[in-house]
Design a protein around this motif. Sequence first.
Motif, PDB file in Angstrom:
ATOM      1  N   ALA A  61      16.622   9.667  -5.059  1.00  0.00           N
ATOM      2  CA  ALA A  61      15.209   9.584  -5.444  1.00  0.00           C
ATOM      3  C   ALA A  61      14.700   8.156  -5.305  1.00  0.00           C
ATOM      4  CB  ALA A  61      15.037  10.069  -6.885  1.00  0.00           C
ATOM      5  N   GLY A  62      15.555   7.189  -5.632  1.00  0.00           N
ATOM      6  CA  GLY A  62      15.163   5.800  -5.488  1.00  0.00           C
ATOM      7  C   GLY A  62      14.891   5.424  -4.046  1.00  0.00           C
ATOM      8  N   GLU A  63      15.721   5.922  -3.120  1.00  0.00           N
ATOM      9  CA  GLU A  63      15.515   5.647  -1.697  1.00  0.00           C
ATOM     10  C   GLU A  63      14.164   6.186  -1.233  1.00  0.00           C
ATOM     11  OE1 GLU A  63      17.327   3.942   0.322  1.00  0.00           O
ATOM     12  OE2 GLU A  63      19.392   3.900  -0.413  1.00  0.00           O
ATOM     13  N   VAL A  64      13.836   7.405  -1.684  1.00  0.00           N
ATOM     14  CA  VAL A  64      12.558   8.006  -1.303  1.00  0.00           C
ATOM     15  C   VAL A  64      11.394   7.160  -1.820  1.00  0.00           C
ATOM     16  CG1 VAL A  64      11.046  10.000  -1.662  1.00  0.00           C
ATOM     17  CG2 VAL A  64      13.471  10.349  -1.130  1.00  0.00           C
ATOM     18  N   LEU A  65      11.480   6.780  -3.106  1.00  0.00           N
ATOM     19  CA  LEU A  65      10.370   6.032  -3.689  1.00  0.00           C
ATOM     20  C   LEU A  65      10.240   4.645  -3.070  1.00  0.00           C
ATOM     21  CD1 LEU A  65       8.075   6.012  -5.671  1.00  0.00           C
ATOM     22  CD2 LEU A  65       9.658   5.302  -7.467  1.00  0.00           C
ATOM     23  N   VAL A  66      11.362   3.982  -2.767  1.00  0.00           N
ATOM     24  CA  VAL A  66      11.302   2.652  -2.151  1.00  0.00           C
ATOM     25  C   VAL A  66      10.612   2.714  -0.787  1.00  0.00           C
ATOM     26  CG1 VAL A  66      12.750   0.904  -1.016  1.00  0.00           C
ATOM     27  CG2 VAL A  66      13.145   1.500  -3.394  1.00  0.00           C
ATOM     28  N   ALA A  67      10.898   3.743  -0.015  1.00  0.00           N
ATOM     29  CA  ALA A  67      10.266   3.862   1.302  1.00  0.00           C
ATOM     30  C   ALA A  67       8.751   3.933   1.169  1.00  0.00           C
ATOM     31  CB  ALA A  67      10.808   5.105   2.026  1.00  0.00           C
ATOM     32  N   HIS A  68       8.286   4.731   0.219  1.00  0.00           N
ATOM     33  CA  HIS A  68       6.836   4.824  -0.006  1.00  0.00           C
ATOM     34  C   HIS A  68       6.305   3.539  -0.628  1.00  0.00           C
ATOM     35  CE1 HIS A  68       6.244   9.047   1.069  1.00  0.00           C
ATOM     36  NE2 HIS A  68       7.402   9.315   0.468  1.00  0.00           N
ATOM     37  N   ALA A  69       7.077   2.945  -1.534  1.00  0.00           N
ATOM     38  CA  ALA A  69       6.624   1.731  -2.222  1.00  0.00           C
ATOM     39  C   ALA A  69       6.380   0.604  -1.239  1.00  0.00           C
ATOM     40  CB  ALA A  69       7.663   1.304  -3.266  1.00  0.00           C
ATOM     41  N   ARG A  70       7.243   0.468  -0.241  1.00  0.00           N
ATOM     42  CA  ARG A  70       7.054  -0.603   0.745  1.00  0.00           C
ATOM     43  C   ARG A  70       5.728  -0.436   1.477  1.00  0.00           C
ATOM     44  NH1 ARG A  70      13.078  -0.373   1.814  1.00  0.00           N
ATOM     45  NH2 ARG A  70      13.862  -2.393   1.059  1.00  0.00           N
ATOM     46  N   ARG A  71       5.386   0.804   1.827  1.00  0.00           N
ATOM     47  CA  ARG A  71       4.108   1.028   2.521  1.00  0.00           C
ATOM     48  C   ARG A  71       2.933   0.721   1.595  1.00  0.00           C
ATOM     49  NH1 ARG A  71       7.146   5.351   4.798  1.00  0.00           N
ATOM     50  NH2 ARG A  71       6.336   6.878   3.322  1.00  0.00           N
ATOM     51  N   VAL A  72       3.047   1.158   0.326  1.00  0.00           N
ATOM     52  CA  VAL A  72       1.973   0.896  -0.640  1.00  0.00           C
ATOM     53  C   VAL A  72       1.783  -0.606  -0.837  1.00  0.00           C
ATOM     54  CG1 VAL A  72       1.339   1.089  -3.071  1.00  0.00           C
ATOM     55  CG2 VAL A  72       2.192   3.093  -1.860  1.00  0.00           C
ATOM     56  N   LEU A  73       2.881  -1.328  -1.011  1.00  0.00           N
ATOM     57  CA  LEU A  73       2.795  -2.769  -1.260  1.00  0.00           C
ATOM     58  C   LEU A  73       2.260  -3.518  -0.044  1.00  0.00           C
ATOM     59  CD1 LEU A  73       6.151  -3.203  -3.202  1.00  0.00           C
ATOM     60  CD2 LEU A  73       3.836  -3.286  -4.170  1.00  0.00           C
ATOM     61  N   ASP A  74       2.611  -3.049   1.151  1.00  0.00           N
ATOM     62  CA  ASP A  74       2.062  -3.669   2.362  1.00  0.00           C
ATOM     63  C   ASP A  74       0.544  -3.488   2.415  1.00  0.00           C
ATOM     64  OD1 ASP A  74       4.506  -4.562   3.201  1.00  0.00           O
ATOM     65  OD2 ASP A  74       4.870  -2.903   4.600  1.00  0.00           O
ATOM     66  N   GLU A  75       0.070  -2.289   2.075  1.00  0.00           N
ATOM     67  CA  GLU A  75      -1.376  -2.042   2.078  1.00  0.00           C
ATOM     68  C   GLU A  75      -2.080  -2.893   1.023  1.00  0.00           C
ATOM     69  OE1 GLU A  75      -3.412  -0.299   4.023  1.00  0.00           O
ATOM     70  OE2 GLU A  75      -1.692   0.047   5.338  1.00  0.00           O
ATOM     71  N   LEU A  76      -1.465  -3.004  -0.160  1.00  0.00           N
ATOM     72  CA  LEU A  76      -2.061  -3.836  -1.206  1.00  0.00           C
ATOM     73  C   LEU A  76      -2.103  -5.304  -0.782  1.00  0.00           C
ATOM     74  CD1 LEU A  76      -0.480  -2.306  -4.437  1.00  0.00           C
ATOM     75  CD2 LEU A  76      -2.878  -2.195  -3.738  1.00  0.00           C
ATOM     76  N   GLU A  77      -1.064  -5.750  -0.078  1.00  0.00           N
ATOM     77  CA  GLU A  77      -1.041  -7.132   0.401  1.00  0.00           C
ATOM     78  C   GLU A  77      -2.190  -7.383   1.370  1.00  0.00           C
ATOM     79  OE1 GLU A  77       0.842 -10.951   0.399  1.00  0.00           O
ATOM     80  OE2 GLU A  77       1.091  -9.183  -0.857  1.00  0.00           O
ATOM     81  N   ARG A  78      -2.413  -6.444   2.283  1.00  0.00           N
ATOM     82  CA  ARG A  78      -3.527  -6.599   3.218  1.00  0.00           C
ATOM     83  C   ARG A  78      -4.861  -6.594   2.478  1.00  0.00           C
ATOM     84  NH1 ARG A  78      -0.010  -3.873   6.882  1.00  0.00           N
ATOM     85  NH2 ARG A  78      -0.542  -1.819   6.080  1.00  0.00           N
ATOM     86  N   ALA A  79      -4.978  -5.721   1.478  1.00  0.00           N
ATOM     87  CA  ALA A  79      -6.220  -5.666   0.707  1.00  0.00           C
ATOM     88  C   ALA A  79      -6.460  -6.978  -0.037  1.00  0.00           C
ATOM     89  CB  ALA A  79      -6.170  -4.500  -0.290  1.00  0.00           C
ATOM     90  N   ARG A  80      -5.385  -7.543  -0.598  1.00  0.00           N
ATOM     91  CA  ARG A  80      -5.540  -8.802  -1.339  1.00  0.00           C
ATOM     92  C   ARG A  80      -6.032  -9.918  -0.420  1.00  0.00           C
ATOM     93  NH1 ARG A  80      -0.302  -7.369  -3.877  1.00  0.00           N
ATOM     94  NH2 ARG A  80      -0.717  -6.619  -5.985  1.00  0.00           N
ATOM     95  N   HIS A  81      -5.474  -9.981   0.792  1.00  0.00           N
ATOM     96  CA  HIS A  81      -5.894 -11.030   1.712  1.00  0.00           C
ATOM     97  C   HIS A  81      -7.352 -10.850   2.126  1.00  0.00           C
ATOM     98  CE1 HIS A  81      -2.214 -13.264   2.165  1.00  0.00           C
ATOM     99  NE2 HIS A  81      -1.520 -12.164   2.372  1.00  0.00           N
ATOM    100  N   GLU A  82      -7.768  -9.599   2.343  1.00  0.00           N
ATOM    101  CA  GLU A  82      -9.174  -9.359   2.689  1.00  0.00           C
ATOM    102  C   GLU A  82     -10.089  -9.731   1.533  1.00  0.00           C
ATOM    103  OE1 GLU A  82      -9.822  -5.455   4.206  1.00  0.00           O
ATOM    104  OE2 GLU A  82      -8.098  -5.550   5.563  1.00  0.00           O
ATOM    105  N   LEU A  83      -9.695  -9.372   0.319  1.00  0.00           N
ATOM    106  CA  LEU A  83     -10.509  -9.727  -0.847  1.00  0.00           C
ATOM    107  C   LEU A  83     -10.529 -11.231  -1.075  1.00  0.00           C
ATOM    108  CD1 LEU A  83      -9.487  -6.901  -3.337  1.00  0.00           C
ATOM    109  CD2 LEU A  83     -11.696  -7.189  -2.232  1.00  0.00           C
ATOM    110  N   ALA A  84      -9.407 -11.886  -0.795  1.00  0.00           N
ATOM    111  CA  ALA A  84      -9.369 -13.339  -0.950  1.00  0.00           C
ATOM    112  C   ALA A  84     -10.380 -14.008  -0.038  1.00  0.00           C
ATOM    113  CB  ALA A  84      -7.961 -13.858  -0.657  1.00  0.00           C
ATOM    114  N   ARG A  85     -10.495 -13.488   1.184  1.00  0.00           N
ATOM    115  CA  ARG A  85     -11.487 -14.071   2.087  1.00  0.00           C
ATOM    116  C   ARG A  85     -12.899 -13.844   1.558  1.00  0.00           C
ATOM    117  NH1 ARG A  85      -7.847 -12.059   5.968  1.00  0.00           N
ATOM    118  NH2 ARG A  85      -9.057 -10.145   6.239  1.00  0.00           N
TER     119      ARG A  85
END
Length: 307
Positions: A61-85
């Motif tokens: 279950a942890g492997e499944v959640l980590v795979a999704h978590a990485r995608r979620v965190l990548d999207e949040l990172e992109r959103a943060r950079h756009e908001l920072a600008r």
Amino acid sequence: MYDPTRLAALVAVAEAGSITRAADRLGYTPPALSQQLAKLEREAGTALLVRHHRGARLTEAGEVLVAHARRVLDELERARHELARLTGLSGGVLRLGTFPTAGVHLLPPALTAFRRAHPDVRLSVADYDPPAGVTAVAAGEVDLALTHTYRPAEPTPVPASVRLEPVLVEELVLVTAPGHALGSVSSRLPLAELAGQPLISMAPHHPARREIEALLTGAGATPALLVPTPGYAVVCALVSAGLGVAVVPEMVARTATTPVGMRPLEGGRLGRTISVAYRADETNPAADVFRALLRGAFGRAGRGTAG
């Protein structure tokens, strides 16, 4: 909905192979990171990690959640950079004040998230014994300050230019030496059962603790040792050594560096609220973003639960 801070914690453990190494990477203490992971497992409804003598590994279950978590965190990172600008957070300084407990257990993960999103903003941290951080905010010495108030206590006046936003509400709990009779059960302890117990008294003349100490001695606890300054690490060490019992914030008890028993108190009369102080008459995008990070990381988890 999964908390992004906890998802990042799980990813860090997956990459580091150890809770201790992941805690170092994220700026947590290992007990604080373990608490975040335990909350994530409760949200998921299943075990995500298997601890072993060399560290920790993911369950299926942890492997499944980590795979999704990485995608979620990548999207949040992109959103943060756009908001920072959009908000102009590409430079400048954010000056923060804190007190010891918050500086060890609350500030590092929020600072890590902020630095990841806004690496060009310079950060400074100063230590203030509450309520001095509120005064520092009013004077313009810092932009934000983590501070606390206790219950019961006389209200402390706040300057008109400053607002306090609660981020964590916790109970005060009894701590005992391991194996102590009072700490051997999990039910709430009536204050009357403290009668005759040797109490390690926490700064009874300090404004934040005065009414709490009076309530404990009024219940019959016998002052055995006095710690004149509010140093919770020392108090927990003395309790662990069997020199008495004490009443401390739940976060302090759960993250004590010496082994202690812990028991909730009856009635919910004793508590501590950790707040962030900010100037209400000033626009500061960096400070606003940091307050939002504190709300997201600790506000939902802390209200109504557990220097």
